[in-house]
Design a protein around this motif. Structure first.
Motif, PDB file in Angstrom:
ATOM      1  N   ALA A 147     -24.055 -83.632  10.385  1.00 41.53           N
ATOM      2  CA  ALA A 147     -25.326 -83.151   9.835  1.00 41.53           C
ATOM      3  C   ALA A 147     -25.194 -81.771   9.192  1.00 41.53           C
ATOM      4  O   ALA A 147     -25.904 -81.452   8.241  1.00 41.53           O
ATOM      5  CB  ALA A 147     -26.396 -83.117  10.922  1.00 41.53           C
ATOM      6  N   GLU A 148     -24.261 -80.949   9.698  1.00 40.60           N
ATOM      7  CA  GLU A 148     -24.159 -79.566   9.232  1.00 40.60           C
ATOM      8  C   GLU A 148     -22.815 -79.237   8.577  1.00 40.60           C
ATOM      9  O   GLU A 148     -22.663 -78.178   7.960  1.00 40.60           O
ATOM     10  CB  GLU A 148     -24.367 -78.606  10.410  1.00 40.60           C
ATOM     11  CG  GLU A 148     -25.670 -78.797  11.159  1.00 40.60           C
ATOM     12  CD  GLU A 148     -26.875 -78.286  10.392  1.00 40.60           C
ATOM     13  OE1 GLU A 148     -26.677 -77.679   9.320  1.00 40.60           O
ATOM     14  OE2 GLU A 148     -28.012 -78.514  10.853  1.00 40.60           O
ATOM     15  N   PHE A 149     -21.835 -80.145   8.722  1.00 48.91           N
ATOM     16  CA  PHE A 149     -20.482 -79.867   8.221  1.00 48.91           C
ATOM     17  C   PHE A 149     -19.941 -81.048   7.426  1.00 48.91           C
ATOM     18  O   PHE A 149     -20.199 -82.200   7.773  1.00 48.91           O
ATOM     19  CB  PHE A 149     -19.524 -79.603   9.390  1.00 48.91           C
ATOM     20  CG  PHE A 149     -19.765 -78.322  10.141  1.00 48.91           C
ATOM     21  CD1 PHE A 149     -19.134 -77.142   9.771  1.00 48.91           C
ATOM     22  CD2 PHE A 149     -20.617 -78.292  11.238  1.00 48.91           C
ATOM     23  CE1 PHE A 149     -19.346 -75.964  10.467  1.00 48.91           C
ATOM     24  CE2 PHE A 149     -20.841 -77.117  11.942  1.00 48.91           C
ATOM     25  CZ  PHE A 149     -20.198 -75.947  11.554  1.00 48.91           C
ATOM     26  N   ASN A 150     -19.159 -80.753   6.405  1.00 49.39           N
ATOM     27  CA  ASN A 150     -18.394 -81.772   5.693  1.00 49.39           C
ATOM     28  C   ASN A 150     -16.963 -81.761   6.217  1.00 49.39           C
ATOM     29  O   ASN A 150     -16.355 -80.689   6.363  1.00 49.39           O
ATOM     30  CB  ASN A 150     -18.367 -81.474   4.191  1.00 49.39           C
ATOM     31  CG  ASN A 150     -19.728 -81.657   3.546  1.00 49.39           C
ATOM     32  OD1 ASN A 150     -20.473 -82.563   3.892  1.00 49.39           O
ATOM     33  ND2 ASN A 150     -20.066 -80.773   2.616  1.00 49.39           N
ATOM     34  N   LEU A 151     -16.408 -82.932   6.474  1.00 48.80           N
ATOM     35  CA  LEU A 151     -14.997 -83.048   6.845  1.00 48.80           C
ATOM     36  C   LEU A 151     -14.155 -82.908   5.586  1.00 48.80           C
ATOM     37  O   LEU A 151     -14.299 -83.689   4.649  1.00 48.80           O
ATOM     38  CB  LEU A 151     -14.727 -84.400   7.517  1.00 48.80           C
ATOM     39  CG  LEU A 151     -13.273 -84.677   7.915  1.00 48.80           C
ATOM     40  CD1 LEU A 151     -12.788 -83.699   8.971  1.00 48.80           C
ATOM     41  CD2 LEU A 151     -13.122 -86.125   8.421  1.00 48.80           C
ATOM     42  N   VAL A 152     -13.283 -81.894   5.543  1.00 50.25           N
ATOM     43  CA  VAL A 152     -12.509 -81.647   4.325  1.00 50.25           C
ATOM     44  C   VAL A 152     -11.006 -81.913   4.520  1.00 50.25           C
ATOM     45  O   VAL A 152     -10.271 -82.014   3.533  1.00 50.25           O
ATOM     46  CB  VAL A 152     -12.715 -80.205   3.810  1.00 50.25           C
ATOM     47  CG1 VAL A 152     -14.159 -80.019   3.370  1.00 50.25           C
ATOM     48  CG2 VAL A 152     -12.336 -79.165   4.854  1.00 50.25           C
ATOM     49  N   ASP A 153     -10.562 -82.048   5.767  1.00 45.88           N
ATOM     50  CA  ASP A 153      -9.133 -82.287   6.000  1.00 45.88           C
ATOM     51  C   ASP A 153      -8.948 -82.829   7.402  1.00 45.88           C
ATOM     52  O   ASP A 153      -9.692 -82.467   8.324  1.00 45.88           O
ATOM     53  CB  ASP A 153      -8.342 -80.979   5.833  1.00 45.88           C
ATOM     54  CG  ASP A 153      -6.830 -81.201   5.795  1.00 45.88           C
ATOM     55  OD1 ASP A 153      -6.394 -82.353   5.600  1.00 45.88           O
ATOM     56  OD2 ASP A 153      -6.082 -80.221   5.995  1.00 45.88           O
ATOM     57  N   GLU A 154      -7.965 -83.692   7.569  1.00 50.14           N
ATOM     58  CA  GLU A 154      -7.615 -84.164   8.912  1.00 50.14           C
ATOM     59  C   GLU A 154      -6.129 -84.485   8.959  1.00 50.14           C
ATOM     60  O   GLU A 154      -5.516 -84.840   7.952  1.00 50.14           O
ATOM     61  CB  GLU A 154      -8.443 -85.389   9.310  1.00 50.14           C
ATOM     62  CG  GLU A 154      -8.329 -86.589   8.407  1.00 50.14           C
ATOM     63  CD  GLU A 154      -9.234 -87.727   8.869  1.00 50.14           C
ATOM     64  OE1 GLU A 154      -9.050 -88.210  10.007  1.00 50.14           O
ATOM     65  OE2 GLU A 154     -10.125 -88.124   8.098  1.00 50.14           O
ATOM     66  N   GLN A 155      -5.550 -84.327  10.137  1.00 46.85           N
ATOM     67  CA  GLN A 155      -4.118 -84.556  10.305  1.00 46.85           C
ATOM     68  C   GLN A 155      -3.836 -84.978  11.740  1.00 46.85           C
ATOM     69  O   GLN A 155      -4.405 -84.421  12.690  1.00 46.85           O
ATOM     70  CB  GLN A 155      -3.337 -83.278   9.978  1.00 46.85           C
ATOM     71  CG  GLN A 155      -1.816 -83.445  10.029  1.00 46.85           C
ATOM     72  CD  GLN A 155      -1.081 -82.170   9.666  1.00 46.85           C
ATOM     73  OE1 GLN A 155      -1.695 -81.126   9.430  1.00 46.85           O
ATOM     74  NE2 GLN A 155       0.239 -82.227   9.635  1.00 46.85           N
ATOM     75  N   LEU A 156      -2.962 -85.951  11.880  1.00 41.39           N
ATOM     76  CA  LEU A 156      -2.493 -86.391  13.193  1.00 41.39           C
ATOM     77  C   LEU A 156      -1.114 -85.791  13.449  1.00 41.39           C
ATOM     78  O   LEU A 156      -0.207 -85.923  12.623  1.00 41.39           O
ATOM     79  CB  LEU A 156      -2.414 -87.920  13.242  1.00 41.39           C
ATOM     80  CG  LEU A 156      -1.835 -88.536  14.518  1.00 41.39           C
ATOM     81  CD1 LEU A 156      -2.744 -88.282  15.714  1.00 41.39           C
ATOM     82  CD2 LEU A 156      -1.612 -90.043  14.336  1.00 41.39           C
ATOM     83  N   ILE A 157      -0.958 -85.109  14.561  1.00 45.35           N
ATOM     84  CA  ILE A 157       0.316 -84.516  14.953  1.00 45.35           C
ATOM     85  C   ILE A 157       0.810 -85.237  16.206  1.00 45.35           C
ATOM     86  O   ILE A 157       0.074 -85.357  17.189  1.00 45.35           O
ATOM     87  CB  ILE A 157       0.172 -83.013  15.272  1.00 45.35           C
ATOM     88  CG1 ILE A 157      -0.401 -82.254  14.068  1.00 45.35           C
ATOM     89  CG2 ILE A 157       1.510 -82.415  15.709  1.00 45.35           C
ATOM     90  CD1 ILE A 157       0.512 -82.214  12.875  1.00 45.35           C
ATOM     91  N   GLN A 158       2.052 -85.719  16.153  1.00 47.90           N
ATOM     92  CA  GLN A 158       2.628 -86.394  17.315  1.00 47.90           C
ATOM     93  C   GLN A 158       3.881 -85.658  17.770  1.00 47.90           C
ATOM     94  O   GLN A 158       4.672 -85.190  16.946  1.00 47.90           O
ATOM     95  CB  GLN A 158       2.944 -87.841  16.984  1.00 47.90           C
ATOM     96  CG  GLN A 158       1.702 -88.612  16.519  1.00 47.90           C
ATOM     97  CD  GLN A 158       1.852 -90.104  16.681  1.00 47.90           C
ATOM     98  OE1 GLN A 158       2.033 -90.604  17.786  1.00 47.90           O
ATOM     99  NE2 GLN A 158       1.768 -90.834  15.576  1.00 47.90           N
TER     100      GLN A 158
END
Length: 267
Positions: free
Chosen positions: A205-216
């Protein structure tokens, strides 16, 4: 810029020698270890909130061994890409990640509710402003922060929105679906995958997702590091004592760590 806010009257705090003071003459001394306690009694719900000393020491032992270095490096890389000035790390704990973040910014504030954790953190890096405080009332001035980070910590959304500048960022690290799955299988009868994506919907509602990353990170643990990993997690007190003891008796243990990094931008 002085980023800190008086937790009593919400006025700006200014540092003179070793005392933070507001215009209303509320004052907070810098402790000999180098932190300031802004967790006032009216905001406390227990005598010793936050992590136990045992958990803090276990986390320091485990993280210092470098097992979560891939995550630390990935977070630092994200911060470097954002090219920001002022950073607030919420739930900084004993400072492993905050210490590394500081080199990428002009001002870095680390806040945690556990005084024993901040006492340990304050010995790491004198360039960080280390604060004992609560996420319920972040002791930071309105719209002064370029990036809030929350690594395995609560996300006080209203307070984060208050302290972030317009269009500023929030970086969240949470366990990915299969994080420490083999360890959890050894400790519990039933194991459910983590659900990191819940944060995306909670913040939408208040934020846009601009990046995501999976670290293993595959972990090959000796007995000492395995004990430290168990002790630094909530599993230490949630698991049955006999299950924990059986796992701690393993001389070697292999398990995969998996972390989900999300970067959001304030609308």
């Amino acid at each position: 810029m002085n980023l800190l806010m008086c937790p009593v009257c919400r006025e700006q705090l200014k540092l003179t020698e070793r005392t933070w003071r507001c215009d209303n003459q509320h004052s907070y001394d810098v402790a000999k270890q180098g932190y300031v306690n802004l967790h006032v009694v009216q905001h406390k719900h227990s005598k010793q909130p936050g992590d136990t000393p045992e958990s803090v020491q276990a986390r320091r032992t485990f993280l210092t061994a470098g097992h979560y270095a891939p995550l630390q490096q990935a977070v630092v890389s994200k911060i470097r890409q954002l090219r920001i000035e002022n950073l607030l790390d919420i739930g900084c704990g004993e400072g492993y990640y905050t210490n590394a973040m500081q080199a990428e910014v002009m001002q870095c504030v680390g806040v945690d509710i556990a005084k024993n954790a901040v006492q340990v953190a304050a010995k790491l890096n004198k360039l960080v402003t280390w604060v004992v405080g609560t996420g319920a009332v972040l002791p930071v001035r309105d719209e002064t922060i370029d990036l809030c980070t929350s690594l395995f910590s609560p996300i006080p959304q209203a307070e984060i929105l208050r302290v972030l500048k317009p269009q500023a960022h929030l970086l969240v690290v949470t366990p990915a679906a299969q994080h420490l799955y083999a360890m959890r299988e050894a400790l519990f009868e039933e194991v459910q995958p983590h659900e990191p994506e819940k944060f995306v919907s909670q913040l939408s509602a208040e934020f846009n997702l601009v990046d995501e990353q999976l670290i293993q990170a595959p972990l090959h643990l000796n007995q000492e590091d395995l004990k430290a990993l168990i002790a630094m997690t909530p599993y230490a007190y949630k698991a049955k004592p006999e299950k924990r003891l059986a796992l701690e008796q393993q001389a070697q243990f292999e398990v995969n760590a998996a972390f989900q990094i999300y970067v959001f931008q304030k609308r």
